[in-house]
Design an enzyme around this catalytic site. Structure first.
Site, mmCIF file in Angstrom:
data_model
loop_
_atom_site.group_PDB
_atom_site.id
_atom_site.type_symbol
_atom_site.label_atom_id
_atom_site.label_comp_id
_atom_site.label_asym_id
_atom_site.label_seq_id
_atom_site.Cartn_x
_atom_site.Cartn_y
_atom_site.Cartn_z
ATOM 1 C CB CYS A 122 47.155 64.440 31.490
ATOM 2 S SG CYS A 122 46.074 64.380 32.925
ATOM 3 C CB CYS A 130 50.642 65.630 33.976
ATOM 4 S SG CYS A 130 49.697 64.111 34.250
ATOM 5 C CE LYS A 195 48.029 61.660 39.806
ATOM 6 N NZ LYS A 195 47.357 62.596 38.887
ATOM 7 N NE ARG A 205 46.778 57.457 33.671
ATOM 8 C CZ ARG A 205 47.957 56.953 33.977
ATOM 9 N NH1 ARG A 205 48.484 56.012 33.205
ATOM 10 N NH2 ARG A 205 48.606 57.384 35.030
ATOM 11 N NE ARG A 217 49.315 60.398 33.867
ATOM 12 C CZ ARG A 217 49.001 60.811 32.654
ATOM 13 N NH1 ARG A 217 49.931 61.291 31.855
ATOM 14 N NH2 ARG A 217 47.755 60.727 32.213
ATOM 15 C CE LYS A 248 44.713 60.257 41.594
ATOM 16 N NZ LYS A 248 44.688 61.200 40.528
ATOM 17 C CB SER A 274 39.216 55.374 38.220
ATOM 18 O OG SER A 274 40.581 55.211 37.869
ATOM 19 C CE1 TYR A 313 35.703 59.457 39.567
ATOM 20 C CE2 TYR A 313 37.103 57.906 40.757
ATOM 21 C CZ TYR A 313 36.965 58.972 39.891
ATOM 22 O OH TYR A 313 38.083 59.569 39.360
HETATM 23 C C1 PBG Z 1 45.371 63.529 36.022
HETATM 24 C C2 PBG Z 1 44.651 62.773 37.065
HETATM 25 C C3 PBG Z 1 44.584 61.384 37.211
HETATM 26 C C4 PBG Z 1 43.713 61.144 38.259
HETATM 27 C C5 PBG Z 1 43.307 62.377 38.762
HETATM 28 N N1 PBG Z 1 43.895 63.383 38.012
HETATM 29 C C6 PBG Z 1 45.168 60.295 36.400
HETATM 30 C C7 PBG Z 1 46.607 60.225 36.169
HETATM 31 O O1 PBG Z 1 47.413 60.840 36.853
HETATM 32 O O2 PBG Z 1 46.958 59.501 35.238
HETATM 33 C C8 PBG Z 1 43.314 59.784 38.733
HETATM 34 C C9 PBG Z 1 41.935 59.672 39.236
HETATM 35 C C10 PBG Z 1 41.401 58.294 39.274
HETATM 36 O O3 PBG Z 1 42.024 57.287 38.859
HETATM 37 O O4 PBG Z 1 40.266 58.163 39.749
HETATM 38 N N2 PBG Z 1 46.470 64.229 36.443
HETATM 39 ZN ZN ZN Z 2 47.557 64.900 34.592
#
Ligand code: PBG
Ligand code: ZN
Length: 323
Positions: A122, A130, A195, A205, A217, A248, A274, A313
């Site tokens: 992505c 992705c 996820k 993002r 997504r 996650k 995040s 983080y």
């Molecule tokens: C991308 C990815 C994402 C995260 C980790 N790898 C974002 C998404 O799937 O849009 C999220 C990490 C975060 O929010 O800290 N595949």
């Molecule tokens: Zn991705």
């Protein structure tokens, strides 16, 4: 045997006794620090939506990895930002891109620190999905081929662990097969197995410039309503060869962590994403919450739910607070 014979407060009276009966531990080695690497930067660039987080030039990312090692963290997790994007994510599997170059430099500088490379397309696709888009849809099997190439590129550059975060079907098996064929049978796989399609990824993002340019997504990430489905995802990834699995985001999904812990014996990671980070940082900046207290409580809850380690983080701050 109730009150007054049983007095629960007896085991809470002193810190010594509390420590003796404590059920869950939280240590720096349980924490993994995500790093954003960008080849074209000359100076660190603050991520507006994630106070305290920066996109880093390669040399600075290597310094950050050294700090992570000094702090006793368990590992670092690398994300790249692309210099040039394209429909087939050309930089994802380019050995000269930011992530492979940073991996090589980190492996030389901090050889004992486990290096985890996030594997996804992505950040490298011009449409921000992705995987590869065909007829307006993310095409599973073509995407898997590129993901496997990306994983091999990172393993060759020195990643000890590759972590596919794309949620395509069959990618773990394809990555395992490709790694083995490339002589990288020592590289392990941490799959983002469960996820969810979460609103908590928004700030990330922004950091990685990876928002989908159309749609969302939800055709590949999981529906937040589903927990049993998460266990099927975990089972499949283990069957396909994942060494470790991840749930996650973290806080809103600790029931899923607990369920996975009870059913499976592989190491389980959880990603304190995040949006969870930025919500705490914003509230703390306003003086509404005590940052240290809330962060350590949240991380402890993730461990108590059954996570072996946590991608966060807050890793360096938390390691400092834990002493
Ligand atoms: C991308 C990815 C994402 C995260 C980790 N790898 C974002 C998404 O799937 O849009 C999220 C990490 C975060 O929010 O800290 N595949
Ligand atoms: Zn991705």
């Amino acid at each position: 045997m109730g009150f007054p014979k049983t007095r629960m407060r007896r085991l809470r009276r002193t810190e010594g006794v509390r420590a003796l009966v404590r059920e869950t531990t939280l240590e720096p080695a349980d924490l993994v620090l995500p790093l954003f690497v960008e080849a074209d930067l000359s100076e660190p660039a603050p991520v507006k939506t994630m106070p305290g987080v920066q996109r880093l030039p390669i040399a600075h990312a290597v310094d950050a990895a050294a700090r992570a090692a000094d702090a006793g963290l368990g590992a670092v997790l690398l994300f790249g930002t692309a210099s040039k994007k394209g429909p087939e994510a050309p930089e994802a599997y380019d050995p000269q891109a930011a992530v492979p170059r940073a991996l090589e430099a980190m492996a030389a500088r901090v050889p004992d620190l486990p290096l985890i490379a996030d594997v996804c397309l992505c950040a490298y696709t011009d449409h921000g999905h992705c995987g590869v888009v065909r007829d307006g849809e993310v095409h599973n099997d073509e995407s898997v081929e590129l993901l496997a190439r990306t994983a091999v590129t990172y393993a060759a550059a020195g990643a000890h662990v590759v972590a596919p975060s794309d949620m395509m079907d069959g990618r773990v098996q394809a990555i395992r097969t490709a790694l083995d064929a490339a002589g990288q049978s020592n590289c392990s796989i941490l799959s983002y197995a469960a996820k969810y399609a979460s609103a908590y990824y928004g700030p990330f993002r922004d950091a990685q410039d990876s928002s989908p340019q159309f749609g969302d997504r939800r055709s590949y990430q999981m529906d937040p309503a589903n927990a049993r489905e998460a266990l099927r995802e975990v089972q499949l990834d283990i069957d396909e060869g994942a060494d470790m699995v991840m749930v996650k985001p973290a806080l809103a999904y600790l029931d899923v962590v607990r369920a996975a812990r009870e059913r499976f014996d592989v190491p389980i990671a959880v990603y304190n994403v995040s949006g969870e980070y930025s919500a705490v940082k914003a509230a703390a900046a306003q003086g509404f919450l005590d940052e240290r207290g809330v962060v350590l409580e949240n991380l402890l809850a993730m461990r108590r739910a059954g996570a072996d380690f946590i991608l966060t983080y807050h890793a360096l701050d938390a390691a400092g607070w834990l002493g």
